[in-house]
Structures are given as C-alpha cells and as structure tokens.
Design a protein around this motif. Structure first.
Motif, PDB file in Angstrom:
ATOM      1  N   ALA A 474       0.810  -1.221   0.000  1.00 13.40           N
ATOM      2  CA  ALA A 474       0.000   0.000   0.000  1.00 13.40           C
ATOM      3  C   ALA A 474       0.839   1.265   0.000  1.00 13.40           C
ATOM      4  O   ALA A 474       0.357   2.322   0.383  1.00 13.40           O
ATOM      5  N   ALA A 475       2.075   1.167  -0.459  1.00 13.67           N
ATOM      6  CA  ALA A 475       2.938   2.358  -0.517  1.00 13.67           C
ATOM      7  C   ALA A 475       2.936   2.924  -1.933  1.00 13.67           C
ATOM      8  O   ALA A 475       3.988   3.202  -2.507  1.00 13.67           O
ATOM      9  N   GLY A 476       1.742   3.096  -2.475  1.00 13.57           N
ATOM     10  CA  GLY A 476       1.624   3.562  -3.846  1.00 13.57           C
ATOM     11  C   GLY A 476       1.161   4.997  -3.954  1.00 13.57           C
ATOM     12  O   GLY A 476       1.339   5.809  -3.042  1.00 13.57           O
ATOM     13  N   ASP A 477       0.531   5.308  -5.077  1.00 12.27           N
ATOM     14  CA  ASP A 477       0.120   6.682  -5.361  1.00 12.27           C
ATOM     15  C   ASP A 477      -1.164   7.071  -4.633  1.00 12.27           C
ATOM     16  O   ASP A 477      -1.334   8.217  -4.253  1.00 12.27           O
ATOM     17  N   GLU A 478      -2.073   6.127  -4.493  1.00 14.19           N
ATOM     18  CA  GLU A 478      -3.293   6.362  -3.730  1.00 14.19           C
ATOM     19  C   GLU A 478      -3.677   5.085  -3.000  1.00 14.19           C
ATOM     20  O   GLU A 478      -3.369   3.972  -3.458  1.00 14.19           O
ATOM     21  N   VAL A 479      -4.370   5.275  -1.868  1.00 13.33           N
ATOM     22  CA  VAL A 479      -4.925   4.154  -1.114  1.00 13.33           C
ATOM     23  C   VAL A 479      -6.409   4.418  -0.919  1.00 13.33           C
ATOM     24  O   VAL A 479      -6.805   5.489  -0.465  1.00 13.33           O
ATOM     25  N   TRP A 480      -7.221   3.439  -1.286  1.00 11.59           N
ATOM     26  CA  TRP A 480      -8.657   3.507  -1.078  1.00 11.59           C
ATOM     27  C   TRP A 480      -9.063   2.419  -0.096  1.00 11.59           C
ATOM     28  O   TRP A 480      -8.351   1.413   0.059  1.00 11.59           O
ATOM     29  N   MET A 481     -10.193   2.610   0.532  1.00 14.37           N
ATOM     30  CA  MET A 481     -10.699   1.607   1.473  1.00 14.37           C
ATOM     31  C   MET A 481     -12.176   1.365   1.239  1.00 14.37           C
ATOM     32  O   MET A 481     -12.933   2.307   0.962  1.00 14.37           O
ATOM     33  N   LEU A 482     -12.577   0.094   1.362  1.00 17.97           N
ATOM     34  CA  LEU A 482     -13.995  -0.187   1.420  1.00 17.97           C
ATOM     35  C   LEU A 482     -14.551   0.300   2.756  1.00 17.97           C
ATOM     36  O   LEU A 482     -13.815   0.360   3.752  1.00 17.97           O
ATOM     37  N   GLU A 483     -15.800   0.603   2.762  1.00 15.77           N
ATOM     38  CA  GLU A 483     -16.435   1.238   3.921  1.00 15.77           C
ATOM     39  C   GLU A 483     -16.176   0.499   5.229  1.00 15.77           C
ATOM     40  O   GLU A 483     -15.887   1.120   6.260  1.00 15.77           O
ATOM     41  N   ASN A 484     -16.268  -0.816   5.222  1.00 14.06           N
ATOM     42  CA  ASN A 484     -16.110  -1.575   6.452  1.00 14.06           C
ATOM     43  C   ASN A 484     -14.782  -2.315   6.530  1.00 14.06           C
ATOM     44  O   ASN A 484     -14.650  -3.310   7.254  1.00 14.06           O
ATOM     45  N   SER A 485     -13.802  -1.843   5.807  1.00 15.08           N
ATOM     46  CA  SER A 485     -12.442  -2.351   5.969  1.00 15.08           C
ATOM     47  C   SER A 485     -11.748  -1.533   7.056  1.00 15.08           C
ATOM     48  O   SER A 485     -12.239  -0.475   7.464  1.00 15.08           O
ATOM     49  N   VAL A 486     -10.612  -2.032   7.529  1.00 16.15           N
ATOM     50  CA  VAL A 486      -9.852  -1.338   8.573  1.00 16.15           C
ATOM     51  C   VAL A 486      -8.382  -1.333   8.193  1.00 16.15           C
ATOM     52  O   VAL A 486      -7.909  -2.206   7.463  1.00 16.15           O
ATOM     53  N   TYR A 487      -7.648  -0.335   8.706  1.00  7.09           N
ATOM     54  CA  TYR A 487      -6.230  -0.170   8.363  1.00  7.09           C
ATOM     55  C   TYR A 487      -5.554   0.423   9.595  1.00  7.09           C
ATOM     56  O   TYR A 487      -5.907   1.525  10.035  1.00  7.09           O
ATOM     57  N   SER A 488      -4.601  -0.325  10.155  1.00 13.61           N
ATOM     58  CA  SER A 488      -4.062   0.103  11.445  1.00 13.61           C
ATOM     59  C   SER A 488      -2.634  -0.391  11.655  1.00 13.61           C
ATOM     60  O   SER A 488      -2.122  -1.213  10.894  1.00 13.61           O
ATOM     61  N   ILE A 489      -2.027   0.121  12.715  1.00  8.48           N
ATOM     62  CA  ILE A 489      -0.645  -0.217  13.033  1.00  8.48           C
ATOM     63  C   ILE A 489      -0.493  -1.678  13.417  1.00  8.48           C
ATOM     64  O   ILE A 489       0.550  -2.281  13.218  1.00  8.48           O
ATOM     65  N   LEU A 490      -1.530  -2.281  13.998  1.00  5.87           N
ATOM     66  CA  LEU A 490      -1.611  -3.711  14.260  1.00  5.87           C
ATOM     67  C   LEU A 490      -3.040  -4.014  14.650  1.00  5.87           C
ATOM     68  O   LEU A 490      -3.896  -3.130  14.686  1.00  5.87           O
ATOM     69  N   SER A 491      -3.336  -5.252  14.979  1.00  8.43           N
ATOM     70  CA  SER A 491      -4.695  -5.627  15.325  1.00  8.43           C
ATOM     71  C   SER A 491      -5.106  -4.981  16.639  1.00  8.43           C
ATOM     72  O   SER A 491      -4.256  -4.673  17.492  1.00  8.43           O
ATOM     73  N   PRO A 492      -6.419  -4.763  16.851  1.00 12.49           N
ATOM     74  CA  PRO A 492      -6.869  -4.230  18.136  1.00 12.49           C
ATOM     75  C   PRO A 492      -6.461  -5.110  19.314  1.00 12.49           C
ATOM     76  O   PRO A 492      -6.119  -4.610  20.390  1.00 12.49           O
ATOM     77  N   GLU A 493      -6.458  -6.431  19.089  1.00  8.98           N
ATOM     78  CA  GLU A 493      -6.034  -7.348  20.146  1.00  8.98           C
ATOM     79  C   GLU A 493      -4.570  -7.111  20.508  1.00  8.98           C
ATOM     80  O   GLU A 493      -4.198  -7.086  21.692  1.00  8.98           O
ATOM     81  N   GLY A 494      -3.752  -6.922  19.487  1.00 10.84           N
ATOM     82  CA  GLY A 494      -2.331  -6.672  19.729  1.00 10.84           C
ATOM     83  C   GLY A 494      -2.092  -5.330  20.400  1.00 10.84           C
ATOM     84  O   GLY A 494      -1.250  -5.204  21.299  1.00 10.84           O
TER      85      GLY A 494
END
Length: 578
Positions: A474-494
């Motif tokens: 995901a280190a490209g020109d643009e990043v898109w996300m689906l509405e219910n996708s998530v993107y984070s430094i690690l999992s919430p559990e972690g």
C-alpha cells in the motif's frame, strides 16, 4: 476390437502351414505403427500420439518433441524463417571421438546442431523462437548451440521482437570443456541486453532441463513456463543421490516442485501452450495496434473537490462502531482478493513464485486486462472457507509473498503496466520461518522499491489492513478503502495487549486506534471510501465493483498521463506530508 489389442496375441498356430516348417508365427506390426510409452510401458498407436500433442493417451506422460515438430505445433504455417541452419561447432579440446559423435548425431537426426532458431508468427504475432532438440547429444550446449541462441537474441533485440526459447538439455557439453562453460555467460549477456531494451523473453522448460542450461538462459525469462512433470534442476538427481547418499523425495526437481518453490511462473499443458503464449504476447503489447485502452470519461475523478465533506454522506452505515467494522472486515464470507480479480479483470494469468525460495499462497498476482488495458494485479488472499484459510495461511504473507509481489511490480515497471493491489491481511506472518527468511527485510525492500516505481500504483484495502504486512502493498500513489475495511498499526487485540496488557479490551482499542475508513479519510491518510451494500458478501460483490470500476478507470486516466518525474514526486509528497 481395438487395433492395439490385436497385437496382444502372441502366437498363431501354423501346423501344416507356413511352408511346412511346423512352428508358430507372430503377426507383423507395420513399422512405426505402435510405440511404447517410456513412463507406463503401454503400447500406444503412433498416430494417436502425434494427433494428441505427443502425450501418452493412457498415462498422460509427455514424449519429447523434435525441434521442427515443436515449431510446427506453435508457429503459423508458412511463416517460419530458420536462421543459422548450417552453423556448426568444432572440437576445441581435440577430444578423441567427438567429431565422430557429432557426425553420427547429424546423420541420425538430420540436424546440424542441437537447437533450431529463427523467426515466425504465433497467431499472427511475430516472434523469435529457439527450440532445443534432445536427440542431438542430449541437446547439450556447446559453442554452436550458444552461438545460435546468442545470434537469435541479438537479432531479436535489433528487430525489437520478443524471444521464446524452449529448453531441453543435459547441460554444458563436456567434450568442449571451458568453451562450453562460456556459453552460459554469453547467452545470459545477450538476454540482458534484450531485457534492457524493454523486450519480452519467455522461457519454456521441458524434459529435461538441467546443468548449465538451467544455470543460464533457461531460468532468465521474464516469464518462465514449464511442461507438466518436466525434470528441471542444476545437478541431476543421480548426482545428488550419490553425493548426499540418500533417496530423494518423490517429485523432486519436477516442474511442480519448481513451481512450489518459487522458480516457475506457471505449468502449462502442451495443448494449451500456443494459446497461452499468444495471450502473454498480447498482454505485453505485441500484435496489437494500441498498448493501452482509450478510457471513457466516466468516474468521479481522484481529486474530489468535496473530499473535506462529511464522511457520513459517503457511508452506507455511518453509525457502526469501530469494533463492529473490525468484525465485518473479518467475516468469512466477505469477498477475497481473487473474487475482485475474477469480477473486474479479463485475461488474467497468475504468475507464481519469488524466484528465490517459494510461492506464497497468501499472495496471488499476475497480468490481466482492466477495460482493455494491460495491468499487473496483486492480491493478499485469505480464502473463503476453512480449508482455503489454511492453504492461504489466513492471508498472512511470508517473506516470499512480499518478494513475489515485488518481482511482479518490477516486471510491470519494465513493461510500463500500472499496478493494482488488493490489501487484506491481519498482518505479516509472525513465526520462526518468517524471521529466518527475512520478513522485515522483505517488507522494507518493498517500501524502498515502491517509492521509485515509475508506473502508477493503486492500493485498495478490501478487508483487514494490518501493520507493515499491509503497507508493503500500500505504498503507492493512492490508497482507497472499502467502507467496512480497517487499516491500522496492528490488530486491536495486539494494541490492547501491548499498551494495556489486556487483549480482551480489543473493542476499546479499536475506537482509540482510529482505524476505520472514515477516520483515515478525515485525516487524509487515504484518498477514497467505497460504500458497501447491506450484508456485503460474494453474492452482492457486483454492487461494489460497479462503483470501483469507474473510479479505477479515472485513476488510470490521471496517473498514466503523468511524466515519470511528476509521478515519483507526487508519490513522495504523499508520504512526506505524514
């Protein structure tokens, strides 16, 4: 009664017959009518084998194909122009008996040397082709073989043509000593020049491909294909067994073994090779009047003037909590990367392996068309069943997965293809094997190389975007996300485990982490949010892809018009602002 069964009768009584000799006689089989399969031992009718691509109709085993017959199977009738037919080598070491061996091979095969090279058309596409013939001293590579291949590649470079080489060889020709060894370097150097000119080289590995040929031109293709079951290796299995003094595992050094270990892009059945080669050539712009599609003006554009508007206007479900979105992103029936490839792309050919260690099933990729434009498409793949999850390692790539992705990106750069990535991973695999093979280095190398890719790169987070394992695609020109996708430094559990020492507080961590598409859009970490329908799954995937396609089309329109300098500076500034 079938013809082959007629010849199973071993005796015919002839008492009082056969000119009075009183002994049994055997029926005479017309010469060349029957052949014996060297794999299953069965008797088969020669004409059936010829009509069936020289494949045993009983066991499916592959017979070796003569060079001219191979060319006849692949090249359009009447278009083949042979090059350097009379070129022959000498006896540089004055090896006793070598001249006689060459003369015997020429008489037996009606060939001057172990490779046939020239130019012809495959479904109308002009290409340079070389085919090794195992009948001639096991197609070993002496000076003449290396010279013919080198001349063919040099001429292809001059004429800006692709090269297809069919390898079949026992390796370097021992009788020519160091001169033979130098052919490895010479053919490789010629192919490097051909590659630097931006031209396509397809290598096809057949039974057997071993020794110095494996360690040179056979393994240098932009695309490496292999026939099913072909023996491929540097040292022969007998040599290895005698060296390590143990029995080799079943299937060792076969084409399937090479694919599993990352060295072959695809295994292609003989009857499909002409069509697959045609498809690969066309996807690289050969035989087509235009290399890119003329996109329509549909789509909203990537530079949305209303990007600072309320994100609630974009979302189908604006009131879901962060934790609820995490759970939706992980649903087993949520569409996976391969679903998007099937739905939005045509002519997809999957390429396997990192050419270094293995073929990671958590990352799939290859070349395809998007609305007519050749693109490279890469997807992190979880699968959509428990069996698939296990096979795909739950979408957690190993180092070889990232290296495969990078190999495909660099290949895209060479041929000027945009790259589209679908991101869906809990994170890079955490384990001993991953660390042994350099997980951190593999991710870092992707970030380094993606910063300098001179073709457009679009990344779409379709499920989970976990940590550096997601960022590596995901280190490209643009990043898109689906509405219910998530993107984070690690999992919430972690996150909860590390900072609060209590993984049970994952739902609270999700709120703190600001990992939803809406959060990231407001902070300008991502460029677009793609709405999802109610109960998003494979059955209603088209409701998402119909929204995605015009947006991707618009992205490609915008970014393919930028100069390389503009593209790289824009990408750099995108990350510099963070």
């Amino acid at each position: 009664m079938k013809l082959e069964n007629m010849f199973k009768k071993t005796k015919i009584s002839s008492r009082g017959q056969s000119h009075g000799f009183g002994r049994s006689i055997r029926p005479e089989v017309p010469e060349g009518l029957l052949r014996k399969c060297n794999k299953c031992g069965g008797a088969i009718i020669a004409e059936d084998v010829k009509a069936g691509y020289y494949i045993c109709p009983k066991c499916g085993g592959y017979f070796r194909v003569h060079a001219y017959r191979r060319i006849q199977m692949l090249i359009d009738e009447g278009t083949f122009e042979e090059w350097d037919k009379e070129l022959v080598g000498e006896n540089p070491m004055h090896y006793r008996g070598y001249n006689e061996k060459l003369a015997a091979a020429r008489e037996k095969t009606n060939l001057r040397e172990a490779v046939v090279t020239g130019k012809g058309k495959i479904n109308g596409i002009e290409t340079v082709i070389g085919v090794c013939d195992g009948r001639f001293l096991m197609a070993s590579m002496g000076w003449a073989v290396g010279e013919k291949i080198t001349r063919a590649v040099e001429r292809a470079t001059e004429e800006k043509l692709p090269v297809i080489l069919y390898a079949c060889s026992g390796g370097a020709r021992m009788q020519e000593g160091i001169t033979s060894l130098m052919q490895m370097a010479k053919t490789s150097a010629a192919l490097k020049r051909h590659s630097d000119a931006g031209l396509l080289y397809i290598s096809v590995l057949t039974e057997p491909t071993t020794g110095g040929v494996t360690a040179s031109f056979a393994m240098l293709g932009d695309v490496i294909l292999a026939e099913p079951g072909a023996l491929i290796g540097f040292a022969g299995p007998r040599v290895i067994e005698q060296t390590i003094r143990q029995k080799l595992p079943k299937g060792f050094q076969r084409a399937e073994f090479l694919e599993e270990h990352g060295f072959v892009d695809a295994i292609v059945k003989r009857e499909e090779q002409r069509s697959v080669l045609t498809q690969i050539l066309k996807l690289h712009g050969y035989g087509e009047t235009e290399k890119t599609a003329q996109f329509s003006k549909s789509g909203l554009g990537t530079d949305d003037p209303d990007r600072n508007s309320e994100t609630s206007e974009i979302l189908t479900h604006p009131h879901l909590s962060a934790w609820e979105r995490v759970q939706l992103s992980r649903r087993l029936d949520r569409p996976s990367g391969s679903d998007y490839i099937r739905e939005m792309f045509t002519d997809f050919i999957e390429f396997h392996g990192d050419r270094n260690y293995g073929d990671d099933q958590a990352v799939i990729g290859g070349i395809a068309r998007f609305h007519g434009m050749p693109v490279t498409v890469i997807a992190q793949e979880k699968g959509t069943s428990t069996k698939e999850n296990i096979k795909r390692n739950f979408g957690m790539p190993m180092p070889e997965g990232y290296r495969k992705a990078l190999r495909l990106m660099k290949q895209a750069e060479k041929f000027g293809r945009p790259v589209i990535c679908f991101v869906d991973t809990p994170g890079a695999f955490c384990g001993i094997e991953a660390e042994e093979r350099g997980q951190g280095e593999a991710i870092a190398k992707n970030l380094w190389e993606m910063a300098g890719l001179t073709v457009p790169v679009l990344s779409i987070v379709i499920g989970e975007g976990g940590s550096g394992g997601a960022l590596a695609l995901a280190a490209g020109d643009e990043v898109w996300m689906l509405e219910n996708s998530v993107y984070s430094i690690l999992s919430p559990e972690g996150f909860a485990s590390i900072l609060w020492k209590d993984s049970s507080k994952a739902h609270e961590a999700a709120e703190v982490m600001k990992l939803t598409a809406a959060d990231l859009y407001r902070r300008e970490i991502i460029e677009q949010i793609i709405p999802e329908p109610e109960g998003f799954c494979q059955d209603n995937l088209t409701q998402v892809t119909e929204r995605l396609e015009p947006q991707i089309e618009c992205f490609l329109q915008t970014y393919t018009q930028l100069s390389k300098e503009e593209l790289l500076d824009r990408r750099y500034q995108r990350f510099r602002k963070f």
